[in-house]
Design an enzyme around this catalytic site. Structure first.
Site, PDB file in Angstrom:
ATOM      1  N   TRP A 170       0.833  -1.212   0.000  1.00 34.92           N
ATOM      2  CA  TRP A 170       0.000   0.000   0.000  1.00 34.92           C
ATOM      3  C   TRP A 170       0.860   1.251   0.000  1.00 34.92           C
ATOM      4  O   TRP A 170       0.529   2.238  -0.654  1.00 34.92           O
ATOM      5  CB  TRP A 170      -0.977  -0.001   1.175  1.00 34.92           C
ATOM      6  CG  TRP A 170      -1.988  -1.108   1.071  1.00 34.92           C
ATOM      7  CD1 TRP A 170      -2.133  -2.179   1.902  1.00 34.92           C
ATOM      8  CD2 TRP A 170      -3.002  -1.262   0.053  1.00 34.92           C
ATOM      9  NE1 TRP A 170      -3.157  -2.986   1.466  1.00 34.92           N
ATOM     10  CE2 TRP A 170      -3.704  -2.447   0.353  1.00 34.92           C
ATOM     11  CE3 TRP A 170      -3.367  -0.514  -1.063  1.00 34.92           C
ATOM     12  CZ2 TRP A 170      -4.768  -2.896  -0.449  1.00 34.92           C
ATOM     13  CZ3 TRP A 170      -4.423  -0.969  -1.860  1.00 34.92           C
ATOM     14  CH2 TRP A 170      -5.102  -2.149  -1.544  1.00 34.92           C
ATOM     15  N   ASP A 186      -1.657   6.511   6.538  1.00 36.62           N
ATOM     16  CA  ASP A 186      -2.716   5.630   6.069  1.00 36.62           C
ATOM     17  C   ASP A 186      -2.975   4.630   7.197  1.00 36.62           C
ATOM     18  O   ASP A 186      -2.154   3.755   7.458  1.00 36.62           O
ATOM     19  CB  ASP A 186      -2.236   4.915   4.798  1.00 36.62           C
ATOM     20  CG  ASP A 186      -3.226   3.861   4.301  1.00 36.62           C
ATOM     21  OD1 ASP A 186      -4.292   3.684   4.923  1.00 36.62           O
ATOM     22  OD2 ASP A 186      -2.919   3.202   3.274  1.00 36.62           O
ATOM     23  N   LYS A 190     -12.208  -2.051   6.980  1.00 36.45           N
ATOM     24  CA  LYS A 190     -11.480  -2.977   7.847  1.00 36.45           C
ATOM     25  C   LYS A 190     -11.962  -2.872   9.294  1.00 36.45           C
ATOM     26  O   LYS A 190     -12.419  -3.844   9.860  1.00 36.45           O
ATOM     27  CB  LYS A 190      -9.975  -2.731   7.767  1.00 36.45           C
ATOM     28  CG  LYS A 190      -9.296  -3.418   6.591  1.00 36.45           C
ATOM     29  CD  LYS A 190      -9.138  -2.542   5.392  1.00 36.45           C
ATOM     30  CE  LYS A 190      -8.509  -3.276   4.220  1.00 36.45           C
ATOM     31  NZ  LYS A 190      -7.790  -2.384   3.321  1.00 36.45           N
TER      32      LYS A 190
HETATM   33  C1  LIG Z   1      -7.216  -1.874   2.215  1.00 39.66           C
HETATM   34  C2  LIG Z   1      -6.156  -0.864   2.272  1.00 39.66           C
HETATM   35  C3  LIG Z   1      -6.063   0.180   1.334  1.00 39.66           C
HETATM   36  C4  LIG Z   1      -6.991   0.290   0.152  1.00 39.66           C
HETATM   37  O1  LIG Z   1      -8.209   0.742   0.528  1.00 39.66           O
HETATM   38  P1  LIG Z   1      -9.372   1.021  -0.536  1.00 39.66           P
HETATM   39  O2  LIG Z   1     -10.414   1.610   0.335  1.00 39.66           O
HETATM   40  O3  LIG Z   1      -9.734  -0.294  -1.132  1.00 39.66           O
HETATM   41  O4  LIG Z   1      -8.850   1.967  -1.549  1.00 39.66           O
HETATM   42  C5  LIG Z   1      -5.080   1.120   1.506  1.00 39.66           C
HETATM   43  N1  LIG Z   1      -4.210   1.056   2.521  1.00 39.66           N
HETATM   44  C6  LIG Z   1      -4.257   0.056   3.428  1.00 39.66           C
HETATM   45  C7  LIG Z   1      -3.275   0.043   4.539  1.00 39.66           C
HETATM   46  C8  LIG Z   1      -5.228  -0.923   3.326  1.00 39.66           C
HETATM   47  O5  LIG Z   1      -5.279  -1.907   4.233  1.00 39.66           O
END
Ligand SMILES: *Cc1c(COP(=O)(O)O)cnc(C)c1O
Length: 365
Positions: free
Chosen positions: A106, A176, A200
């Protein structure tokens, strides 16, 4: 907890488990929300009823996550992935640099997007080590001219998690937190911005939470398309266009659930207990199982591991599936096994998986 309906042991990485109580409440309210004679999905996003849902969700998040007054809370769309783009689009100018700490897939995607707008530079990377660990704070080289520093607090695919965060002084730190937001207390004031896709730990997919300090937002580029400007969403309380109303309602209900559990202290302890069940089995297996992450960097949210024997690993995954454990296959880029134990995954599910792993080892050694 009583399981009145069949509920899977859901270890999906995202979208992932939601609290049963929340699903049941949503079910009960589905066709007639608060006497309106319609579901939340059918309400106008301009109605007082929906606005209350929206504002309560923001207020709950502020309180639970202890977000200071000088931060805005936004509900956006496009997932965490669109934030990879919006961040440099708003805060990075051509010819300017931004420091990215690379700890997984990511982080790499975020880095790639920044190249469209300016010059991302690596402040540290553990790629050579197949992202088994989080870099030591002293090995992070932040460019003094960086417009911001970006990191990924929990690496969903590799199963690593930051335990303490770097402090970056005057340079804004952006994180993030898609896969560990609200899994524990965090000092929000250490960050200029935190963002997370909801699917999540916070609710269903469709909503992206952005928490950003006002002084960072003031520096944002306003010469970009309207929907991609943070300013647009700040000015309109995230109601510039139609927001994902049902997702926001569910997010609010998940936050209420977290409150009812006793807040983040209780959630954090529970997450430690849940992960410990599984890591203990790995550590006590004499190498039958081994973890991907180094011990100091282990994630409490995504437990990545291998069965040492590849044939047995296939058998393990097949039998686990048979036994009702869902989502244990590792990400296609890493292979192996991964158990995602987000907030809503009950202790019982982790305990059951640990027991299953012990039994599988006994039967197959
Ligand atoms: C799942 C995830 C993403 C992507 O998220 P989307 O909402 O599908 O764009 C980005 N960063 C991390 C750390 C993730 O776990």
């Amino acid at each position: 907890m009583t399981f009145t309906t069949k509920r899977a042991f859901n270890f999906n990485a995202g979208p992932s488990a939601l609290p049963l109580e929340v699903l049941q409440k949503a079910q009960a309210e589905l066709v007639d929300f608060q006497g309106t004679g319609m579901s939340v999905m059918e309400l106008s996003h301009r109605s007082a009823t929906f606005e209350a849902v929206h504002n309560e969700a923001i207020a709950r998040l502020r309180k639970l996550f202890e977000i200071p007054e000088n931060y805005e809370v936004l509900f956006l769309q496009g997932g965490a992935s669109l934030q990879f783009t919006m961040i440099p689009m708003n805060f990075l100018q051509e010819g300017k640099k931004a420091s990215y700490i690379q700890t997984g897939a990511w982080s790499e995607k975020a880095f790639k997007e920044a190249k469209f707008f300016g010059t991302p530079v690596e402040a540290a990377s553990t790629k050579e080590n197949n992202y088994k660990n989080i870099p030591a704070i002293e090995n992070i080289n932040i460019d003094p001219e960086a417009a911001y520093v970006h990191l990924t607090s929990n690496n969903t695919i590799f199963g690593t998690q930051w335990k303490t965060f770097p402090t970056t002084g005057d340079i804004p730190l952006i994180a993030d937190m898609s896969s560990d937001i609200l899994s524990k207390k965090v000092d929000v004031s250490n960050f200029s911005m935190i963002y997370a896709g909801a699917q999540k730990n916070l609710g269903p997919s469709g909503v992206t939470v952005v928490i950003a300090r006002k002084d960072l937002l003031e520096k944002a580029n306003t010469n970009i398309p309207t929907m991609l400007q943070y300013a647009t969403h700040v000015k309109n309380n995230s109601l510039y266009n139609t927001p994902p109303t049902f997702g926001i309602y569910m997010l609010g209900e998940v936050l209420k659930w977290v409150e009812e559990q006793g807040g983040l202290d209780v959630i954090e302890k529970r997450n430690e207990e849940k992960a410990a069940y599984i890591y203990d089995v790995i550590d006590n297996s004499n190498g039958f199982y081994y973890g991907h992450a180094t011990e100091d960097s282990r994630s409490l949210m995504n437990i990545t591991f291998r069965v040492a024997d590849e044939e047995l690993e296939k058998k393990f995954l097949a039998e686990a599936k048979e036994a009702g454990f869902v989502g244990l296959n590792g990400h296609r880029s890493v292979g192996g096994c991964r158990a995602s134990a987000y907030n809503s995954v009950p202790v019982e599910a982790c305990k059951a998986l640990a027991d299953f792993m012990v039994k599988f080892q006994q039967d197959n050694q």
